[in-house]
Design an enzyme around this catalytic site. Structure first.
Site, mmCIF file in Angstrom:
data_model
loop_
_atom_site.group_PDB
_atom_site.id
_atom_site.type_symbol
_atom_site.label_atom_id
_atom_site.label_comp_id
_atom_site.label_asym_id
_atom_site.label_seq_id
_atom_site.Cartn_x
_atom_site.Cartn_y
_atom_site.Cartn_z
ATOM 1 N N LYS A 140 4.060 -1.690 1.348
ATOM 2 C CA LYS A 140 3.735 -3.054 0.926
ATOM 3 C C LYS A 140 5.049 -3.765 0.576
ATOM 4 O O LYS A 140 5.876 -3.975 1.454
ATOM 5 C CB LYS A 140 2.731 -3.018 -0.234
ATOM 6 C CG LYS A 140 1.377 -2.408 0.169
ATOM 7 C CD LYS A 140 0.358 -2.568 -0.928
ATOM 8 C CE LYS A 140 -1.025 -2.060 -0.540
ATOM 9 N NZ LYS A 140 -1.228 -0.627 -0.791
ATOM 10 N N ARG B 259 4.019 3.520 6.375
ATOM 11 C CA ARG B 259 2.768 3.725 5.638
ATOM 12 C C ARG B 259 2.837 5.092 4.965
ATOM 13 O O ARG B 259 3.067 6.113 5.611
ATOM 14 C CB ARG B 259 1.570 3.659 6.586
ATOM 15 C CG ARG B 259 1.493 2.344 7.334
ATOM 16 C CD ARG B 259 0.162 2.135 7.983
ATOM 17 N NE ARG B 259 -0.774 1.565 7.043
ATOM 18 C CZ ARG B 259 -0.871 0.260 6.769
ATOM 19 N NH1 ARG B 259 -0.091 -0.608 7.371
ATOM 20 N NH2 ARG B 259 -1.739 -0.181 5.899
ATOM 21 N N GLU C 70 4.433 22.301 6.069
ATOM 22 C CA GLU C 70 3.687 22.570 4.829
ATOM 23 C C GLU C 70 4.588 23.237 3.795
ATOM 24 O O GLU C 70 5.367 24.136 4.127
ATOM 25 C CB GLU C 70 2.496 23.501 5.088
ATOM 26 C CG GLU C 70 1.324 22.806 5.691
ATOM 27 C CD GLU C 70 1.245 23.030 7.182
ATOM 28 O OE1 GLU C 70 2.328 23.175 7.804
ATOM 29 O OE2 GLU C 70 0.123 23.061 7.702
ATOM 30 N N THR D 85 2.348 2.872 -2.990
ATOM 31 C CA THR D 85 2.417 3.000 -1.541
ATOM 32 C C THR D 85 3.817 2.551 -1.124
ATOM 33 O O THR D 85 4.532 1.898 -1.883
ATOM 34 C CB THR D 85 1.350 2.136 -0.837
ATOM 35 O OG1 THR D 85 1.395 0.818 -1.369
ATOM 36 C CG2 THR D 85 -0.033 2.717 -1.016
#
Ligand code: DSN
Length: 422
Positions: A235, A241, A61, A232
């Site tokens: 693709k 992903r 984080e 994204t």
């Protein structure tokens, strides 16, 4: 990695034969079929290596140099590399590579730069927009006031005069272009001029064609002064992903705070490592050639289908995809067309068309794209062959002999084109 991929797979086979069998089945499906869903692709072997790596084990984080947990020397290296490469590839001032995928990436932009209730102009879902572009069923559609523009009923292209009229009437805070089922290029200059007239932020969701912008076969919205580009990474870019928010420096701090801690907790560092290696590939001549061939293949396949009298929305394509009106062309709804092509190992997806009179699970068309087929090395001659098979199948959806013959031919054809990474 201290253990090889093979030995990890051996352990999987012993520990969980059910999951192992499904994984092997999916490998075989990918090898013996032709993938034409425009949003899918085959990632690079080095991306598969990062995804199954020890970065999966780490919580990170925060951002490089400002984390909430210790032990970040390597995660910081990886995320810094991914951000720097994203800035170089997309020619932008700031990159956030932490969004877990496309929906989170777009939500982070809206929530970071706007207030609930603010007006955003974006394309209607059935005309090519994405769910996260304010479809009424989406949370974003409920939280913000989306004004949805549509395409021209005559030729299916964007009606920029209407977009301008809508903008002057509704005074949006943000104007969004970039689509999920619109097969044409975008006039960024016009969008920017319209947004400037009303003082709106300009955003492109380049999820579908981000890889083609990276490979310089399609234009880059930042060259036209756009503020925000999201994409994204799995693709046309061929990465893991994930999602990225790319933006001008003036929006950097708000975007970073919106992604973390606003929307997400720990980033997926194995995916971020995959994004880093993808963006190294994206800078090679090989990737530029790939991006160019995706477009050549798309235009060739569209041409072959149209020569066989198929009806394509907008009458063709400028990008990697086309939408075939299967009701008008073959008297088949999109679900039947998709299922018929599935029988011969050609994978497409059912697709609503502009103002579709049919429902989304039984719409009027299918969507076809060339990024994955091109990643396997298919060229123009192969696209002509594919067009013939698609057309013959959809003209004979109940002829088991024809479907059986084509299915066999597709399997043999696929043996010539190894799947990257397998
Ligand atoms: N599922 C993606 C597509 O197919 O366009 C977008 O969410």
């Amino acid at each position: 990695m201290t253990t090889s991929e093979t030995s990890n797979l051996d352990i999987l086979q012993q520990q969980d034969p059910d999951v192992y069998a499904a994984l092997k089945g999916e490998e075989q499906r990918q090898k013996s079929g032709i993938e034409l869903i425009p949003s899918e692709n085959y990632t690079f072997p080095e991306v598969l290596a990062t995804l199954g790596s020890v970065f999966t084990n780490k919580y990170s984080e925060g951002y490089p140099g400002r984390r909430y947990y210790g032990g970040q020397q390597y995660t910081d290296q990886i995320e810094t590399l991914a951000r720097d490469r994203a800035k170089a590839v997309f020619k932008c001032e700031h990159a956030n590579v932490q969004p877990l995928s496309g929906s989170a990436m777009n939500q982070a932009v809206y929530l970071g730069l706007l207030e609930p209730g603010d007006t955003i102009m974006a394309m209607d879902l059935s005309h090519g927009g994405h769910l996260t572009h304010g479809a009424p069923v989406s949370h974003m559609g409920k939280l913000f006031n989306f004004v949805r523009y549509v395409t021209n009923p005559v030729d299916g292209s964007i009606d920029y005069d209407q977009v301008r009229k809508d903008a002057l009437e509704h005074k949006p805070k943000m104007v969004l272009c970039g689509y999920t089922s619109y097969p044409r290029d975008i006039d960024y200059e016009k969008f920017k001029a319209i947004a400037d007239e009303v003082g709106a932020i300009t955003m492109t969701d380049a999820s579908h064609f981000g890889g083609l912008v990276a490979g310089q076969s399609m234009r880059n919205p930042f060259d036209f002064g756009f503020d925000i580009v999201t994409t994204t990474t799995h693709k046309s870019l061929r990465g893991p992903r994930g999602g990225m928010v790319l933006c001008k420096k003036e929006f950097a701090s708000k975007i970073d705070k919106s992604v973390f801690p606003g929307l997400q907790g720990g980033p997926h560092m194995n995916a971020i490592a995959g994004i880093a290696v993808t963006l190294k590939r994206a800078q090679t001549q090989g990737f530029k050639d790939y991006a160019e061939q995706v477009l050549v293949n798309s235009k060739t396949l569209a041409d072959e289908l149209m020569q066989r009298q198929a009806s394509l929305i907008t009458g063709g394509t400028d990008n990697h995809m086309m939408v075939v009106d299967t009701m008008a062309s073959y008297g088949l709804d999109g679900r039947v067309a998709e299922e018929t092509l599935d029988k011969v190992n050609i994978t497409t997806n059912k697709q609503i068309i502009p103002d579709d009179p049919l429902p989304p699970l039984r719409p009027s068309g299918i969507r076809i794209g060339t990024p994955a087929a091109t990643a396997r090395g298919m060229n123009e001659a192969d696209m002509r062959q594919l067009g013939e098979w698609i057309d013959r199948c959809l003209r004979s959806p109940e002829d088991e002999a024809v479907l059986g013959e084509i299915q066999g031919a597709v399997e043999t054809f696929c043996e010539k084109f190894p799947v990257p990474g397998l």
